[in-house]
Design an enzyme around this catalytic site. Structure first.
Site, PDB file in Angstrom:
ATOM      1  N   LYS A   1       0.860  -1.170   0.000  1.00  0.00           N
ATOM      2  CA  LYS A   1       0.000   0.000   0.000  1.00  0.00           C
ATOM      3  C   LYS A   1       0.902   1.227   0.000  1.00  0.00           C
ATOM      4  O   LYS A   1       1.675   1.444   0.936  1.00  0.00           O
ATOM      5  CB  LYS A   1      -0.917  -0.019   1.224  1.00  0.00           C
ATOM      6  CG  LYS A   1      -2.034   1.031   1.172  1.00  0.00           C
ATOM      7  CD  LYS A   1      -1.576   2.375   1.678  1.00  0.00           C
ATOM      8  CE  LYS A   1      -2.643   3.444   1.520  1.00  0.00           C
ATOM      9  NZ  LYS A   1      -2.087   4.802   1.745  1.00  0.00           N
TER      10      LYS A   1
ATOM     11  N   GLU B   1       8.747   1.452  11.097  1.00  0.00           N
ATOM     12  CA  GLU B   1       9.880   2.347  10.837  1.00  0.00           C
ATOM     13  C   GLU B   1       9.288   3.742  10.732  1.00  0.00           C
ATOM     14  O   GLU B   1       8.691   4.102   9.721  1.00  0.00           O
ATOM     15  CB  GLU B   1      10.616   1.932   9.556  1.00  0.00           C
ATOM     16  CG  GLU B   1      11.986   2.574   9.412  1.00  0.00           C
ATOM     17  CD  GLU B   1      11.956   3.810   8.552  1.00  0.00           C
ATOM     18  OE1 GLU B   1      11.779   4.908   9.136  1.00  0.00           O
ATOM     19  OE2 GLU B   1      12.115   3.698   7.330  1.00  0.00           O
TER      20      GLU B   1
ATOM     21  N   CYS C   1      13.091  10.136   6.677  1.00  0.00           N
ATOM     22  CA  CYS C   1      12.859   9.807   8.085  1.00  0.00           C
ATOM     23  C   CYS C   1      14.127   9.891   8.920  1.00  0.00           C
ATOM     24  O   CYS C   1      14.069  10.198  10.111  1.00  0.00           O
ATOM     25  CB  CYS C   1      12.241   8.417   8.191  1.00  0.00           C
ATOM     26  SG  CYS C   1      13.179   7.132   7.337  1.00  0.00           S
TER      27      CYS C   1
ATOM     28  N   GLU D   1       9.800  16.804  14.182  1.00  0.00           N
ATOM     29  CA  GLU D   1      10.248  16.336  12.873  1.00  0.00           C
ATOM     30  C   GLU D   1       9.620  17.221  11.803  1.00  0.00           C
ATOM     31  O   GLU D   1       8.412  17.182  11.570  1.00  0.00           O
ATOM     32  CB  GLU D   1       9.856  14.882  12.644  1.00  0.00           C
ATOM     33  CG  GLU D   1      10.389  14.345  11.314  1.00  0.00           C
ATOM     34  CD  GLU D   1       9.983  12.900  11.062  1.00  0.00           C
ATOM     35  OE1 GLU D   1      10.766  12.187  10.397  1.00  0.00           O
ATOM     36  OE2 GLU D   1       8.895  12.496  11.494  1.00  0.00           O
TER      37      GLU D   1
END
Length: 315
Positions: free
Chosen positions: A7, A83, A117, A214
């Protein structure tokens, strides 16, 4: 072997759909690789709650990772690996190769316009080289070429969509309001597309929003430090633990710091080097489990123990 239902993020479906086309061309049997596009709450939710799916691996935000973990508990206790987000520290010592450190830190943050990330967004530079490092980093940021990603001369493209651009610019404004020193950038680039100027802040304090959130954009935060114990404590003072880096020529320093850092992937005198043999994953709210390497295979297998009675041993 295991079949795969992939997905993809709703913002970026085309690359995966093209991979599906290539998979057909090279002869993968139908049904082995299945690409599913759609929105998270619908398409992603169907996977997370499906009773016939035994394993989900997710790459994305910590917020959505928690939702997937909850879905596993509410459905069939499917195995989950996550993750997730990061706010990775990049520690630059006085004795480093300065140009190597500047190049590594630049790539560590501005790769993919900060939409990574493991981006090394919290940069700690020891006091002895702090001013030189900031000056060189500003020069490199200002040398980036913004424009059409399909133009070979371009090395800085847009953010993924208007929401990410607006979030990035809002956090830049917060950084200025909270007292960080804007060295370069800080604004939208042009009036077409979702471009944000490569941005560098200096004199960043650990409590500032740009140092804890972030951003997922081309915004670098540079802070200074005095000694090793101090910077280890500050680097670990985060909810995340995906990646980190250390730049130094001192082997003792390297071993001491890498051992103390709470991060799943640590680079030494480089950044963003990823190979399929090397496991990748995080500590704390950056998730659990590992992608890549032999460790990743264990998440997709089951251990079975069979104990059988045998006749009495006669020899």
């Amino acid at each position: 072997g295991n079949t795969c239902v992939l997905k993809v993020a709703e913002q970026t479906p085309l690359t995966a759909l093209y991979i599906a086309k290539l998979a057909l061309e090279v002869g993968f049997p139908p049904g082995v690789i299945n690409i599913l596009s759609g929105y998270g709450p619908t398409a992603g939710g169907a996977i997370a709650y499906h009773p016939d799916i035994n394993k989900v691996g997710f790459t994305g935000s910590t917020e959505v990772g928690k939702i997937i973990q909850q879905a596993s508990g509410a459905s069939n206790l499917k195995r989950v690996t996550l993750e997730l987000g990061g706010k990775s520290p990049n520690i630059i010592f006085n004795d480093c190769d300065l140009e190597q450190a500047v190049a590594g830190a630049h790539n560590g943050l501005f790769f993919n316009m900060g939409q990574c990330c493991c981006a090394g967004s919290r940069i700690y530079v020891q006091e002895g080289i702090y001013e030189k490092f900031v000056k060189r980093m500003v020069e490199k940021a200002e040398a980036r070429v913004l424009g059409d990603p399909f133009d070979p001369k371009t090395n800085h493209g847009p953010q993924i969509d208007d929401l990410q651009m607006e979030k990035t610019i809002a956090l830049i404004e917060t950084g200025k309001a909270q007292g960080a020193n804007l060295e370069t950038g800080g604004s939208r680039f042009g009036d077409k597309g979702y471009f944000v100027q490569p941005t560098v802040f200096s004199d960043v304090k650990d409590h500032m929003d740009i140092s804890t959130t972030e951003i997922f954009g081309p915004v670098m935060q540079i802070a200074s430090f005095k000694d090793t114990d101090e910077v280890i404590e500050r680097a670990n003072n985060t909810d995340y633990g995906l990646a980190a880096a250390v730049f130094s020529k001192n082997v003792d320093t390297i071993h001491h710091v890498t051992s103390a850092l709470q991060a799943g992937k640590i680079w030494v005198n480089t950044y963003n080097v990823l190979v399929c043999q090397s496991p990748f994953g995080g500590y704390k709210q950056s998730g659990f489990g590992r992608d890549l390497g032999e460790y990743a295979l264990s998440h997709y297998t089951e251990v079975k123990c069979v104990t059988t009675a045998i006749p009495q041993k006669n020899s």
